[in-house]
Design a protein around this motif. Structure first.
Motif, PDB file in Angstrom:
ATOM      1  N   ARG A   1      32.847  66.295  37.282  1.00 38.99           N
ATOM      2  CA  ARG A   1      33.827  65.796  38.244  1.00 38.99           C
ATOM      3  C   ARG A   1      33.864  64.273  38.144  1.00 38.99           C
ATOM      4  O   ARG A   1      32.811  63.646  37.980  1.00 38.99           O
ATOM      5  CB  ARG A   1      33.349  66.227  39.635  1.00 38.99           C
ATOM      6  CG  ARG A   1      34.169  65.794  40.805  1.00 38.99           C
ATOM      7  CD  ARG A   1      33.584  66.436  42.073  1.00 38.99           C
ATOM      8  NE  ARG A   1      34.303  66.031  43.260  1.00 38.99           N
ATOM      9  CZ  ARG A   1      33.980  64.982  44.019  1.00 38.99           C
ATOM     10  NH1 ARG A   1      32.946  64.234  43.707  1.00 38.99           N
ATOM     11  NH2 ARG A   1      34.699  64.677  45.086  1.00 38.99           N
TER      12      ARG A   1
ATOM     13  N   LYS B   1      37.222  67.774  36.763  1.00 38.24           N
ATOM     14  CA  LYS B   1      37.878  67.753  38.063  1.00 38.24           C
ATOM     15  C   LYS B   1      38.041  66.283  38.461  1.00 38.24           C
ATOM     16  O   LYS B   1      37.155  65.474  38.207  1.00 38.24           O
ATOM     17  CB  LYS B   1      36.978  68.463  39.075  1.00 38.24           C
ATOM     18  CG  LYS B   1      37.667  68.825  40.363  1.00 38.24           C
ATOM     19  CD  LYS B   1      36.752  69.725  41.210  1.00 38.24           C
ATOM     20  CE  LYS B   1      37.394  70.054  42.528  1.00 38.24           C
ATOM     21  NZ  LYS B   1      37.504  68.966  43.491  1.00 38.24           N
TER      22      LYS B   1
ATOM     23  N   THR C   1      28.881  64.136  39.675  1.00 40.83           N
ATOM     24  CA  THR C   1      30.072  63.287  39.667  1.00 40.83           C
ATOM     25  C   THR C   1      29.853  61.957  38.942  1.00 40.83           C
ATOM     26  O   THR C   1      28.834  61.304  39.127  1.00 40.83           O
ATOM     27  CB  THR C   1      30.523  63.008  41.123  1.00 40.83           C
ATOM     28  OG1 THR C   1      30.865  64.255  41.729  1.00 40.83           O
ATOM     29  CG2 THR C   1      31.722  62.083  41.169  1.00 40.83           C
TER      30      THR C   1
END
Lengths: 274, 392
Positions: free
Chosen positions: B107, B131, B186
């Motif tokens: 992500r 993402k 992330t």
């Protein structure tokens, strides 16, 4: 000589020594300076003392509080509407000391206002005003070594934060360098109210407590008296901020009631050495 | 001395002023970047995407009409505006997305002001199956609605930021808060040469392709180096990437153009170097617009992409050392620049780049008749047409 004594005296260190002797858990309360007003902050600190709060973390507002969640962002923005200066915060602490309030007070704030004030001057002035310690969430020990040295010279405790993501090796360094207590950030994320506590909290805190005799206080996400009680059981103390700030929105009295309840919950836990 | 040092300092600037939770992620990223920097496979893969996907190398175009208008010098444009997604931002997002994939992150989060970096991030996320969440100030969402829609079409989630001034600065805060919370899976894809170490160095390196191409092209086609380089500076990624390969060429003069908004003597501008003083924001020490209490002041510029109260730390260092000169150009001058380039060359520049053109009327009378200058045309103006519409 007397002046030197006052300067070298540190209420935070004394409080920690007493707590150890009395086997008392520490309750550290975070308040945003000037929210909703400086007078309100003063009243809250005095009533907190009477409710058994052990340490005040006085948060100086910053325009860009990037470690904070919505509640403290809001209180900071509200406080900033009155353009408070660091000097104002120092005046409040001076006033409290004159009134005989001997509660340990730790300055909490992002680095830029301190940097803008002048770091060396800040350490001296903060100590003279009656601050006992300093927490700067965006200052890792690798930067601003001058400020560190000056805090040591002035006997102002510079508290280090340890996070869930901190490596073991780094943890050792942070714990060793931390003065007063160690601030354990309970979760990955920003400050604020959470429904539950992270599952690895107990084991992480245990690990730090094995490394040091300094008390380990847990903050971020502790919001209800029950959570505070649970955290106090596995640590040396609890830091609560957002939950109380949120309560202030309902009214000072309401916040004072919550502070009292959390204080009772924290102090119902006897200290068990490891 | 090589800049930055091992801890990310450019002189007294830069560094890593982050909450403890992020230290590990910054260290990991520094390590990973040190590895890929020397990895021929990474380089090859990046070059492949930059050429066949993004459209590199970009041309260096001689703007003869513009030069003729000023009756002296020769003006060249480095056409970053011709890149896929319309600006230099894609150079960095493709590289960082590749790196994120190597780090095993699934992500990415990004901040965006004008939306160019958001679109470039969303685009790179598509290519590499990541993402993508983009934080954007509510005010910027309003003035860059087209880019917001583009990001959505690309499958990114655009999260409006309602705190503070609701612009790039606050979007950056929110992206950092997201990163603190989701640091395990992330990657924070910063869009400029700002933030904690290693970002200013890494983004500079990824954008340096602009300067390298310009340098090679000039040596090949003009038998020498240009006399002046000009680029706009918000966070400063296009200018840093443009200047960096020329820093050792002492004869090449460099000018960074900051956004002057309504003028640096007013409170409404974004000229951090020209009118700020050193401070700490977003994990770095650099020039910062701030009040007497050290609170960050709101930046203002007609171009959302320059609307940032600080600047990359290496720029601060280059300003102090005098290697690069920094000037300020107002909204009005930038609009004149936009009009000039559009009418004379048929090129509509992004309002960010239009600031550089806006500076020419001051600079050109002072240069030698034979001087050659290259302007980094960092982006195209499509996204700004509705802003420009209010003026012409």
């Amino acid at each position: 000589m007397k002046e030197l004594d006052t300067l070298m005296k540190n209420r935070l260190e004394e409080k920690i020594k007493q707590a150890r002797q009395k086997r008392r858990k520490l309750f550290c309360l975070f308040l945003t300076f000037g929210y909703p007003s400086i007078a309100a902050t003063e009243r809250l600190i005095l009533s907190a003392r009477d409710s058994g709060v052990d340490i005040i973390e006085l948060g100086f507002p910053f325009s860009d509080p990037l470690a904070d969640g919505p509640t403290i962002q809001y209180s900071s923005q509200e406080s900033l509407k009155h353009n408070p200066s660091i000097r104002d915060a120092m005046r409040l602490v001076e006033r409290l000391r004159r009134k005989g309030c001997e509660l340990p007070i730790v300055y909490f704030g992002y680095l830029n206002p301190v940097f803008s004030y002048g770091e060396i001057k800040f350490a001296g002035d903060a100590k003279t005003a009656g601050f006992d310690g300093l927490i700067l969430p965006d200052l890792p020990p690798e930067e601003e070594t001058l400020l560190r040295r000056e805090c040591k010279r002035k006997n102002l405790c510079l508290v280090n934060l340890v996070a869930p993501t901190t490596s073991d090796e780094r943890m050792k360094m942070l714990v060793r360098e931390s003065q007063g207590f160690v601030y354990y950030v309970s979760l990955r994320g920003v400050t604020g109210v959470r429904r539950s506590l992270p599952s690895d909290l107990a084991s992480r805190v245990k690990k730090i407590r094995k490394m040091t005799s300094k008390p380990v206080l847990v903050g971020f996400g502790v919001s209800t008296p029950n959570q505070a009680k649970l955290v106090a059981r596995i640590s040396d103390g609890v830091i609560v901020g957002s939950a109380v700030i949120r309560e202030i929105q309902k009214g000072i009295l309401s916040a004072e009631r919550l502070i009292k309840r959390i204080s009772r919950a924290v102090h119902s836990e006897p200290h068990k050495p490891l | 001395m090589k800049q930055p040092d091992l801890k990310g300092h450019f002189g007294p600037y830069g560094g890593r002023y982050v909450p403890e939770t992020l230290v590990k992620a910054c260290e990991e990223l520094t390590e990973a970047y040190a590895k890929v920097r020397r990895d021929p496979k990474f380089k090859k893969e990046l070059t492949h995407y930059l050429t066949s996907y993004a459209g590199r190398p970009t041309p260096v175009y001689e703007a003869r009409n513009l030069s003729a208008y000023f009756k002296r010098g020769r003006i060249f444009l480095k056409r970053e505006d011709l890149l896929h997604t319309g600006a230099h931002k894609i150079n960095n997002t493709i590289a960082q997305a590749l790196l994120a994939r190597r780090l095993g992150k699934t992500r990415i989060v990004a901040e965006t002001g004008a939306g160019q970096h958001g679109v470039a991030s969303a685009t790179a996320a598509c290519v590499f199956g990541l993402k993508c969440v983009v934080y954007m100030g509510a005010v910027d969402i309003e003035r860059q609605s087209l880019n917001v829609y583009k990001m959505k079409l690309l499958g990114a989630e655009v999260r409006p930021v309602m705190s503070g001034s609701q612009t790039l600065k606050d979007a950056t805060n929110e992206a950092i808060r997201d990163w603190v919370t989701n640091v395990e899976d992330t990657h924070y894809l910063i869009g400029s040469v700002v933030g904690p170490h290693p970002y200013p160095m890494m983004v500079r390196d990824f954008q340096s392709v602009i300067g390298r191409e310009t340098r090679a092209s000039f040596l090949k086609n003009h038998g020498g180096l240009p006399d002046y380089l000009l680029a706009c500076v918000g966070g400063g990624s296009n200018s840093m990437g443009f200047f960096y390969p020329f820093l050792k060429d002492k004869k090449v003069r460099m000018i960074g153009v900051e956004a002057g908004g309504e003028g640096v003597s007013t409170k409404h501008h974004a000229s951090s170097i020209t009118a700020g003083r050193p401070g700490i924001l977003h994990g770095m020490k650099s020039y910062l617009l701030q009040d007497k209490n050290g609170q960050v002041q709101l930046a203002h510029s007609i171009s959302a992409g320059l609307d940032y109260p600080s600047v990359g730390p290496e720029h601060s260092h280059l300003s102090d050392s005098g290697r690069v000169q920094y000037v300020s150009v107002t909204d009005t001058e930038a609009l004149k620049g936009f009009d000039l380039l559009t009418k004379l060359e048929g090129i509509m520049p992004a309002l960010e780049s239009a600031h550089v053109v806006g500076h020419l009327s001051k600079l050109m009378p002072k240069i030698k008749k034979t001087d050659r200058m290259v302007i980094c045309l960092s982006g195209r103006g499509d996204k700004d047409i509705h802003t420009v519409q209010q003026y012409f």
